[in-house]
Design an enzyme around this catalytic site. Structure first.
Site, PDB file in Angstrom:
ATOM      1  CG  PHE A 125     -13.313   1.251   6.946  1.00  0.00           C
ATOM      2  CD1 PHE A 125     -12.698   0.746   5.790  1.00  0.00           C
ATOM      3  CD2 PHE A 125     -14.068   0.518   7.837  1.00  0.00           C
ATOM      4  CE1 PHE A 125     -13.044  -0.543   5.736  1.00  0.00           C
ATOM      5  CE2 PHE A 125     -14.201  -0.718   7.587  1.00  0.00           C
ATOM      6  CZ  PHE A 125     -13.474  -1.487   6.623  1.00  0.00           C
ATOM      7  CD  GLU A 136      -8.538  -9.511  -3.321  1.00  0.00           C
ATOM      8  OE1 GLU A 136      -7.520  -9.564  -3.018  1.00  0.00           O
ATOM      9  OE2 GLU A 136      -9.849  -9.469  -2.444  1.00  0.00           O
ATOM     10  CE  LYS A 148      -4.052  -2.167   2.133  1.00  0.00           C
ATOM     11  NZ  LYS A 148      -5.038  -2.042   3.198  1.00  0.00           N
ATOM     12  CE1 TYR A 164      -9.437  -3.180   0.284  1.00  0.00           C
ATOM     13  CE2 TYR A 164      -8.479  -1.196  -0.891  1.00  0.00           C
ATOM     14  CZ  TYR A 164      -8.245  -2.142  -0.069  1.00  0.00           C
ATOM     15  OH  TYR A 164      -7.060  -2.661   0.529  1.00  0.00           O
ATOM     16  CG  HIS A 206      -5.425  -6.334  -0.012  1.00  0.00           C
ATOM     17  ND1 HIS A 206      -6.712  -6.106   0.800  1.00  0.00           N
ATOM     18  CD2 HIS A 206      -5.734  -7.081  -1.157  1.00  0.00           C
ATOM     19  CE1 HIS A 206      -7.474  -6.980   0.070  1.00  0.00           C
ATOM     20  NE2 HIS A 206      -6.956  -7.694  -0.852  1.00  0.00           N
ATOM     21  CG  ASN A 208      -3.626  -2.473   6.854  1.00  0.00           C
ATOM     22  OD1 ASN A 208      -3.483  -1.981   5.706  1.00  0.00           O
ATOM     23  ND2 ASN A 208      -4.647  -3.433   6.965  1.00  0.00           N
TER      24      ASN A 208
HETATM   25  P1  CMP Z   1      -7.076  -4.714   3.649  1.00  0.00           P
HETATM   26  O1  CMP Z   1      -6.602  -6.057   3.662  1.00  0.00           O
HETATM   27  O2  CMP Z   1      -6.656  -4.035   2.362  1.00  0.00           O
HETATM   28  O3  CMP Z   1      -8.961  -4.818   3.438  1.00  0.00           O
HETATM   29  C1  CMP Z   1      -9.731  -3.852   3.776  1.00  0.00           C
HETATM   30  C2  CMP Z   1      -9.005  -2.888   4.368  1.00  0.00           C
HETATM   31  O4  CMP Z   1     -10.017  -1.926   4.991  1.00  0.00           O
HETATM   32  C3  CMP Z   1      -8.199  -3.298   5.406  1.00  0.00           C
HETATM   33  O5  CMP Z   1      -6.940  -4.233   5.070  1.00  0.00           O
HETATM   34  C4  CMP Z   1      -7.804  -2.062   6.209  1.00  0.00           C
HETATM   35  O6  CMP Z   1      -6.728  -1.298   5.659  1.00  0.00           O
HETATM   36  C5  CMP Z   1      -9.064  -1.082   6.195  1.00  0.00           C
HETATM   37  N1  CMP Z   1     -10.101  -1.066   7.366  1.00  0.00           N
HETATM   38  C6  CMP Z   1     -10.376  -2.297   7.937  1.00  0.00           C
HETATM   39  N2  CMP Z   1     -11.052  -1.656   8.990  1.00  0.00           N
HETATM   40  C7  CMP Z   1     -10.968  -0.288   9.316  1.00  0.00           C
HETATM   41  C8  CMP Z   1     -11.091   0.488   9.875  1.00  0.00           C
HETATM   42  N3  CMP Z   1     -11.794   0.418  11.178  1.00  0.00           N
HETATM   43  N4  CMP Z   1     -10.813   1.904   9.784  1.00  0.00           N
HETATM   44  C9  CMP Z   1      -9.983   2.136   8.284  1.00  0.00           C
HETATM   45  N5  CMP Z   1      -9.806   1.164   7.792  1.00  0.00           N
HETATM   46  C10 CMP Z   1     -10.046  -0.132   7.960  1.00  0.00           C
END
Ligand code: CMP
Length: 188
Positions: free
Chosen positions: A59, A128, A11, A51, A117, A114
């Site tokens: 979010f 995906e 990311k 997404y 993904h 984070n």
């Molecule tokens: P990812 O594995 O990319 O899949 C969905 C994404 O949504 C997840 O990682 C997080 O980065 C994001 N996400 C999930 N929960 C939250 C939250 N409470 N606030 C912000 N982002 C979120």
């Protein structure tokens, strides 16, 4: 356990921290084969499409804004039990809750930013990868062939070998290949 494919997105936060190389090396060390890799800058539409399953979540807007903030690296990975193994390597969605040594613990900042993904199932991993046109075909070398892919129509005219046998690489869709296990010797 059969070979699986899964998608990793490195990311924007991880690219900004210049740790994309460390993440790819970690995945290689974990036994993943990198079957395709590309850096790209997602458009808003691409991020929202990717997404879409989270469209109703509070979010969603923040997530799409973040994912379009800078370049990402999309990586199609392959190994046995790839989906679960990758999830174990990256750790919990929230880096604060991720186990020590996992990618998100090492490189993530918070639940939104984070670092990576991960696909949540084999079916979604394939979908995906397809979303980014990554590794949609088997692509194993077909050792019986000296020719490049000519396509089924050309091969039918010759009636000597099937077009699959004559292909330099297997061009069967990966999903079909994984199911039938008959597209070429290398992936049978
Ligand atoms: P990812 O594995 O990319 O899949 C969905 C994404 O949504 C997840 O990682 C997080 O980065 C994001 N996400 C999930 N929960 C939250 C939250 N409470 N606030 C912000 N982002 C979120």
């Amino acid at each position: 356990m059969a070979s699986q494919r899964t998608l990793c997105i490195i990311k924007p936060d991880a690219v900004e921290k210049r740790v994309q190389g460390h993440i790819v090396q970690r995945l290689l060390d974990e036994g993943f084969k990198v079957v395709a890799l590309r850096q790209t800058h997602l458009s808003r539409g691409q991020a929202e499409g990717f997404y879409a399953v989270h469209r109703e979540r509070p979010f969603f807007d923040e997530l799409c804004t973040f994912m379009t903030r800078g370049p990402v690296v999309v990586v199609a990975l392959e190994r046995d039990n790839a989906v679960q193994h990758y999830r174990d390597v990256i750790g919990a969605t929230d880096p604060a809750k991720a186990a020590a040594g996992t990618v998100r613990k090492l490189y993530g900042s918070n639940v939104g930013e984070n670092a990576v993904h991960g696909s949540d199932s084999e079916e979604n991993g394939l979908k995906e990868c397809g979303y980014f046109s990554l590794a949609t075909t088997c692509s194993e070398p077909n050792t019986s062939a000296q020719w490049r892919v000519v396509g089924p129509r050309t091969a039918r005219k010759t009636k000597q070998r099937s077009w699959k046998q004559r292909a330099g690489v297997c061009a069967m869709p990966w999903a079909a290949c994984a199911t039938c296990r008959s597209c070429c010797r290398a992936c049978a």
